[in-house]
Write a protein that holds these residues in place. Structure first.
Motif, PDB file in Angstrom:
ATOM      1  N   MET A  94       0.757  -1.166   0.094  1.00  0.00           N
ATOM      2  CA  MET A  94       0.091   0.010   0.107  1.00  0.00           C
ATOM      3  C   MET A  94       0.916   1.142  -0.054  1.00  0.00           C
ATOM      4  SD  MET A  94      -2.697  -0.854   2.626  1.00  0.00           S
ATOM      5  CE  MET A  94      -3.954  -2.371   2.667  1.00  0.00           C
ATOM      6  N   SER A  95       0.484   2.198  -0.640  1.00  0.00           N
ATOM      7  CA  SER A  95       1.092   3.679  -0.801  1.00  0.00           C
ATOM      8  C   SER A  95       0.850   4.489   0.500  1.00  0.00           C
ATOM      9  CB  SER A  95       0.470   4.296  -1.836  1.00  0.00           C
ATOM     10  OG  SER A  95       1.425   5.758  -1.827  1.00  0.00           O
ATOM     11  N   ASP A  96       2.153   4.595   1.194  1.00  0.00           N
ATOM     12  CA  ASP A  96       1.997   5.570   2.299  1.00  0.00           C
ATOM     13  C   ASP A  96       1.748   7.065   2.186  1.00  0.00           C
ATOM     14  OD1 ASP A  96       4.409   5.832   1.217  1.00  0.00           O
ATOM     15  OD2 ASP A  96       5.720   5.600   2.875  1.00  0.00           O
ATOM     16  N   LYS A  97       1.392   7.364   1.025  1.00  0.00           N
ATOM     17  CA  LYS A  97       1.194   8.743   0.581  1.00  0.00           C
ATOM     18  C   LYS A  97      -0.373   8.892   0.760  1.00  0.00           C
ATOM     19  CE  LYS A  97       5.111   9.733  -0.586  1.00  0.00           C
ATOM     20  NZ  LYS A  97       5.944   9.251   0.134  1.00  0.00           N
ATOM     21  N   GLU A  98      -1.067   8.034   0.895  1.00  0.00           N
ATOM     22  CA  GLU A  98      -2.653   7.945   1.017  1.00  0.00           C
ATOM     23  C   GLU A  98      -2.895   8.338   2.546  1.00  0.00           C
ATOM     24  OE1 GLU A  98      -4.923   4.683  -0.250  1.00  0.00           O
ATOM     25  OE2 GLU A  98      -3.552   4.160  -1.965  1.00  0.00           O
ATOM     26  N   PRO A  99      -4.021   9.279   2.702  1.00  0.00           N
ATOM     27  CA  PRO A  99      -4.126   9.802   4.154  1.00  0.00           C
ATOM     28  C   PRO A  99      -4.560   8.804   5.059  1.00  0.00           C
ATOM     29  CG  PRO A  99      -5.310  11.078   2.328  1.00  0.00           C
ATOM     30  CD  PRO A  99      -4.756   9.922   1.609  1.00  0.00           C
ATOM     31  N   VAL A 100      -5.286   7.560   4.728  1.00  0.00           N
ATOM     32  CA  VAL A 100      -5.613   6.345   5.521  1.00  0.00           C
ATOM     33  C   VAL A 100      -4.589   5.801   6.043  1.00  0.00           C
ATOM     34  CG1 VAL A 100      -7.280   4.671   5.685  1.00  0.00           C
ATOM     35  CG2 VAL A 100      -7.907   6.661   4.727  1.00  0.00           C
ATOM     36  N   VAL A 101      -3.441   5.392   5.021  1.00  0.00           N
ATOM     37  CA  VAL A 101      -2.509   4.526   5.301  1.00  0.00           C
ATOM     38  C   VAL A 101      -1.512   5.347   6.142  1.00  0.00           C
ATOM     39  CG1 VAL A 101      -0.750   3.260   4.151  1.00  0.00           C
ATOM     40  CG2 VAL A 101      -3.045   3.266   3.206  1.00  0.00           C
ATOM     41  N   GLU A 102      -1.389   6.793   5.786  1.00  0.00           N
ATOM     42  CA  GLU A 102      -0.595   7.348   6.516  1.00  0.00           C
ATOM     43  C   GLU A 102      -1.018   7.743   8.131  1.00  0.00           C
ATOM     44  OE1 GLU A 102       1.294  11.931   6.119  1.00  0.00           O
ATOM     45  OE2 GLU A 102      -0.218  11.154   4.574  1.00  0.00           O
TER      46      GLU A 102
END
Length: 128
Positions: A94-102
């Protein structure tokens, strides 16, 4: 008479204008209430034909059991095997640039954050 008195008599009274617009808006709201009461097509009950019933009860279970299910399982196993080759987990993809993942990464305990970072760095070295 004065000029001011003539202008007052020539122009409609503001209370009359307000009551006209109030009456107009009430009429429009009443006339549009019937349109708003109509249930949208996606909320209406759909009549199911005998062919659709047959497909849902007979064909779809066979399709999912013998075709789609095994194919999706194969895709999943293939992806997991490929990621294990780099020492990664599915969550690392998963991309850590997405707000939920961040936000989820901010809430991770320190040891899991370090482990994720090390897995990503190891995969980067293997890939390069």
């Amino acid at each position: 008479r004065s000029l001011r008195g003539i202008l007052v008599l020539a122009s409609p009274h503001p209370a009359f204008i307000m009551s006209f617009y109030r009456a107009l808006s009430k009429t429009l709201i009443r006339s549009m209430a019937a349109e708003r009461a109509v249930v949208p097509w996606y909320h209406q009950e759909q009549a199911v034909s005998p062919i659709e019933t047959f497909c849902k009860n007979t064909i779809y279970p066979i399709w999912f059991k013998y075709v789609k299910g095994p194919y999706e399982r194969y895709q999943y196993e293939h992806l997991v095997a490929e990621m294990r080759g780099y020492g990664l987990m599915l969550d690392d993809q998963m991309s850590d640039k997405e707000p939920v993942v961040e936000r989820a990464l901010e809430l991770l305990p320190h040891d899991l954050t370090v482990g994720r970072y090390r897995r990503l760095m190891r995969a980067q070295e293997i890939y390069a």
